[in-house]
Design a protein around this motif. Structure first.
Motif, PDB file in Angstrom:
ATOM      1  N   ALA A 135     -16.141  25.960  17.605  1.00 15.41           N
ATOM      2  CA  ALA A 135     -15.162  25.090  16.915  1.00 15.41           C
ATOM      3  C   ALA A 135     -15.103  25.177  15.406  1.00 15.41           C
ATOM      4  CB  ALA A 135     -15.694  23.860  17.183  1.00 15.41           C
ATOM      5  N   LEU A 136     -16.039  25.380  14.686  1.00 13.69           N
ATOM      6  CA  LEU A 136     -16.218  25.638  13.309  1.00 13.69           C
ATOM      7  C   LEU A 136     -15.315  26.745  12.783  1.00 13.69           C
ATOM      8  CD1 LEU A 136     -17.051  24.686  10.294  1.00 13.69           C
ATOM      9  CD2 LEU A 136     -19.038  25.648  10.733  1.00 13.69           C
ATOM     10  N   GLN A 137     -15.801  27.941  13.366  1.00 17.02           N
ATOM     11  CA  GLN A 137     -15.106  29.258  13.034  1.00 17.02           C
ATOM     12  C   GLN A 137     -13.448  29.289  13.502  1.00 17.02           C
ATOM     13  OE1 GLN A 137     -17.049  32.349  15.131  1.00 17.02           O
ATOM     14  NE2 GLN A 137     -18.992  32.147  13.814  1.00 17.02           N
ATOM     15  N   ALA A 138     -13.221  28.417  14.420  1.00 16.67           N
ATOM     16  CA  ALA A 138     -11.890  28.335  14.968  1.00 16.67           C
ATOM     17  C   ALA A 138     -11.113  27.538  13.803  1.00 16.67           C
ATOM     18  CB  ALA A 138     -11.514  27.772  16.231  1.00 16.67           C
ATOM     19  N   GLU A 139     -11.703  26.514  13.039  1.00 13.69           N
ATOM     20  CA  GLU A 139     -10.945  25.725  12.158  1.00 13.69           C
ATOM     21  C   GLU A 139     -10.763  26.589  11.039  1.00 13.69           C
ATOM     22  OE1 GLU A 139      -9.850  22.029  12.750  1.00 13.69           O
ATOM     23  OE2 GLU A 139      -9.759  23.362  14.720  1.00 13.69           O
ATOM     24  N   LEU A 140     -11.843  27.198  10.535  1.00 13.90           N
ATOM     25  CA  LEU A 140     -11.609  27.829   9.326  1.00 13.90           C
ATOM     26  C   LEU A 140     -10.827  29.046   9.652  1.00 13.90           C
ATOM     27  CD1 LEU A 140     -15.611  27.955   8.443  1.00 13.90           C
ATOM     28  CD2 LEU A 140     -13.843  26.809   7.275  1.00 13.90           C
ATOM     29  N   ALA A 141     -10.745  29.744  10.735  1.00 13.31           N
ATOM     30  CA  ALA A 141      -9.719  30.847  10.934  1.00 13.31           C
ATOM     31  C   ALA A 141      -8.346  30.292  10.957  1.00 13.31           C
ATOM     32  CB  ALA A 141     -10.057  31.548  12.138  1.00 13.31           C
ATOM     33  N   GLN A 142      -7.833  29.039  11.318  1.00 13.54           N
ATOM     34  CA  GLN A 142      -6.713  28.376  11.417  1.00 13.54           C
ATOM     35  C   GLN A 142      -6.269  27.911  10.018  1.00 13.54           C
ATOM     36  OE1 GLN A 142      -6.425  25.700  14.697  1.00 13.54           O
ATOM     37  NE2 GLN A 142      -6.848  27.418  16.158  1.00 13.54           N
ATOM     38  N   GLY A 143      -7.221  27.939   9.064  1.00 13.91           N
ATOM     39  CA  GLY A 143      -7.090  27.170   7.797  1.00 13.91           C
ATOM     40  C   GLY A 143      -7.013  25.510   7.726  1.00 13.91           C
ATOM     41  N   THR A 144      -7.361  25.106   8.767  1.00 13.07           N
ATOM     42  CA  THR A 144      -7.539  23.504   8.697  1.00 13.07           C
ATOM     43  C   THR A 144      -8.906  22.986   7.988  1.00 13.07           C
ATOM     44  OG1 THR A 144      -8.486  23.665  11.053  1.00 13.07           O
ATOM     45  CG2 THR A 144      -6.106  23.243  11.097  1.00 13.07           C
ATOM     46  N   LEU A 145      -9.858  23.861   8.010  1.00 13.96           N
ATOM     47  CA  LEU A 145     -10.899  23.505   7.114  1.00 13.96           C
ATOM     48  C   LEU A 145     -11.003  24.752   6.107  1.00 13.96           C
ATOM     49  CD1 LEU A 145     -13.805  22.263   9.439  1.00 13.96           C
ATOM     50  CD2 LEU A 145     -12.409  21.012   7.699  1.00 13.96           C
ATOM     51  N   GLU A 146     -11.340  24.358   4.919  1.00 14.31           N
ATOM     52  CA  GLU A 146     -11.390  25.424   3.880  1.00 14.31           C
ATOM     53  C   GLU A 146     -12.765  25.421   3.079  1.00 14.31           C
ATOM     54  OE1 GLU A 146      -8.324  24.730   1.057  1.00 14.31           O
ATOM     55  OE2 GLU A 146      -6.727  25.428   2.373  1.00 14.31           O
ATOM     56  N   LEU A 147     -13.407  26.711   3.174  1.00 12.30           N
ATOM     57  CA  LEU A 147     -14.677  26.941   2.581  1.00 12.30           C
ATOM     58  C   LEU A 147     -14.692  28.045   1.676  1.00 12.30           C
ATOM     59  CD1 LEU A 147     -17.436  25.435   2.291  1.00 12.30           C
ATOM     60  CD2 LEU A 147     -18.152  27.074   4.284  1.00 12.30           C
ATOM     61  N   PRO A 148     -13.735  28.180   0.504  1.00 16.41           N
ATOM     62  CA  PRO A 148     -13.504  29.290  -0.390  1.00 16.41           C
ATOM     63  C   PRO A 148     -14.913  29.771  -0.904  1.00 16.41           C
ATOM     64  CG  PRO A 148     -12.993  27.410  -1.438  1.00 16.41           C
ATOM     65  CD  PRO A 148     -13.083  27.008   0.063  1.00 16.41           C
ATOM     66  N   PRO A 149     -14.886  31.162  -1.382  1.00 16.92           N
ATOM     67  CA  PRO A 149     -16.170  31.503  -2.085  1.00 16.92           C
ATOM     68  C   PRO A 149     -16.246  30.734  -3.436  1.00 16.92           C
ATOM     69  CG  PRO A 149     -14.520  33.270  -1.731  1.00 16.92           C
ATOM     70  CD  PRO A 149     -13.928  31.893  -1.267  1.00 16.92           C
ATOM     71  N   CYS A 150     -17.482  30.474  -4.010  1.00 13.57           N
ATOM     72  CA  CYS A 150     -17.554  29.835  -5.154  1.00 13.57           C
ATOM     73  C   CYS A 150     -17.063  28.241  -5.095  1.00 13.57           C
ATOM     74  CB  CYS A 150     -16.917  30.522  -6.300  1.00 13.57           C
ATOM     75  SG  CYS A 150     -17.595  31.913  -6.694  1.00 13.57           S
ATOM     76  N   THR A 151     -17.377  27.615  -4.096  1.00 19.34           N
ATOM     77  CA  THR A 151     -16.728  26.522  -3.545  1.00 19.34           C
ATOM     78  C   THR A 151     -17.017  25.324  -4.774  1.00 19.34           C
ATOM     79  OG1 THR A 151     -17.095  26.920  -1.241  1.00 19.34           O
ATOM     80  CG2 THR A 151     -16.775  24.412  -1.896  1.00 19.34           C
ATOM     81  N   THR A 152     -16.007  24.426  -5.297  1.00 19.38           N
ATOM     82  CA  THR A 152     -16.394  23.682  -6.345  1.00 19.38           C
ATOM     83  C   THR A 152     -17.188  22.316  -5.436  1.00 19.38           C
ATOM     84  OG1 THR A 152     -14.105  22.548  -6.106  1.00 19.38           O
ATOM     85  CG2 THR A 152     -14.674  24.427  -7.858  1.00 19.38           C
ATOM     86  N   LEU A 153     -17.410  21.302  -6.274  1.00 20.89           N
ATOM     87  CA  LEU A 153     -17.945  19.963  -5.686  1.00 20.89           C
ATOM     88  C   LEU A 153     -16.828  19.518  -4.832  1.00 20.89           C
ATOM     89  CD1 LEU A 153     -20.397  18.436  -5.517  1.00 20.89           C
ATOM     90  CD2 LEU A 153     -19.724  17.268  -7.575  1.00 20.89           C
TER      91      LEU A 153
END
Length: 399
Positions: free
Chosen positions: A129-147
């Motif tokens: 479920a988490l991978q699907a949300e990240l793949a669709q862009g509804t959740l975002e976890l970019p590199p060097c994530t800010t606070l």
């Protein structure tokens, strides 16, 4: 001689690991739920009630589960391409909410589990479920994530886990999984999966051709007499990934997806989920606080109406193996119809994720989210309509 008339003592249920590696398991009448656990009793209509732990007493036709609230810790891999980087989740099963008639975790137990819910199986479901949300862009976890980005991700993840599974995330921290990641095994598994996908595609090619041919000429004499398996709804032990259609679990190796029995099991399991979850999903959507404005209200009412019609469509869905009385369907047509049920199930999963976003949405986000709801409803309606059709519609080639 008198021993023949003595009642044989039933073997005690194995509750070892409950609260550590085992989240929930099914109990029969007369068995004892361990102290510290919670017992959930489902009647024939799927309505649940929670009772205290102890000796199980239930009526005929009722299903009983017991679960331990935790806490539990599981490692998730948010990106399949980076198995060395993960998230360590610490969660508990949500306490009973007196304001709702159906607890979300209870519905998840009754709808998606097959007797035992292990921590490993739950972790796989949450990871997909988490991978699907990240793949669709509804959740975002970019590199060097800010606070700020991390807090936004955590809020979305917390709401997703609560809305989708009925669990509360207590803590979530990044973790290095490099030392416990076997890259050779991962590469070997991916190669095997690719080979299996190619084999299934090659095997499905004649089935698709046969389904197209049967859509033009079909009758009682042209139907295959095989594949008349009609399992009951609660005899589907397979775990099916709603996103990719991959079968996982202990029973997956024993029942290939291409067999008629496994096709019928997948179809029955997906229809069971739709039957149980669509009314609850509609109820949660109805309780949302809408922003001011007539257009949003009209779109919201349209979504509720379409979900209600989809639930009615599921309730009256015809049998998988029959086109009409005395007209059994071929394996190709059954496989095609079952694939459409999986499309509807995928739309159901997306609808739960959308509900989690709507519960946190601001006024400016509602129009775009309702457009997403329109797309999900369209996929749901299309999948159910094609599942209902006994044969593919015949279309003449364009000149």
């Amino acid at each position: 001689m008198m021993g023949l008339f003595s009642r044989r003592r039933k073997q005690a249920v194995d509750t070892e690991g409950l609260g550590s590696t085992l989240i929930a398991l099914r109990l029969d009448a007369g068995e004892v739920a361990p102290a510290g656990s919670t017992v959930v009793v489902f009647n024939a209509g799927g309505h649940a009630r929670r009772v205290a732990a102890g000796k199980v007493a239930c009526e005929p036709g009722e299903v009983v589960f017991c679960f331990h609230a935790g806490p539990y810790t599981v490692d998730l891999v948010p990106f399949a391409a980076a198995p060395e980087w993960g998230l360590r989740l610490r969660f508990v099963v949500d306490a009973a909410n007196p304001r709702v008639s159906q607890q979300r975790f209870d519905l998840y137990l009754f709808s998606e589990t097959a007797g035992r819910l292990t921590l490993e199986d739950f972790g796989l479901a949450a990871q997909m479920a988490l991978q699907a949300e990240l793949a669709q862009g509804t959740l975002e976890l970019p590199p060097c994530t800010t606070l700020e980005e991390w807090h936004a991700f955590r809020a979305g993840l917390n709401q997703l886990m609560y809305t989708r599974y009925g669990v509360t995330v207590d803590d979530c921290v990044p973790v290095d999984l490099g030392e416990q990641t076997d890259y050779a095994t991962i590469l070997q598994t991916r190669a095997q999966q690719a080979a299996e996908a190619a084999r299934l595609a090659q095997a499905a090619a004649p089935l698709v051709a046969a389904a197209s041919a049967s859509s033009v000429e079909h009758g009682p004499n042209s139907q295959a007499a095989s594949a008349r398996v009609e399992p009951t709804l609660d005899e589907a032990p397979l775990h099916v990934d709603a996103t990719s259609g991959v079968v996982w679990g202990r029973e997956a190796d024993a029942a290939p997806v291409t067999s008629p029995a496994s096709v019928a099991e997948r179809d029955a399991r997906a229809l069971r989920r739709l039957f149980l979850e669509l009314p609850s999903l509609s109820g949660e959507l109805r309780l949302l606080t809408l922003p001011a404005g007539l257009p949003v209200f009209q779109q919201h009412q349209s979504v509720l109406l379409r979900l209600g019609m989809a639930a009615l469509n599921v309730n009256t869905m015809p049998s998988l193996a029959w086109a009409a009385p005395d007209q059994p369907l071929s394996v190709a047509d059954q496989t095609r119809r079952s694939a459409q049920t999986q499309i509807a199930q995928t739309a159901l999963d997306e609808a739960w994720s959308l509900l989690a976003r709507l519960q946190r949405a601001g006024q400016l986000q509602w129009p775009s989210l309702l457009d997403e709801a329109d797309r999900i409803c369209t996929n749901l309606e299309t999948g159910l309509a094609l599942r209902r059709a006994a044969h593919l519609p015949h279309t003449e080639p364009a000149p």
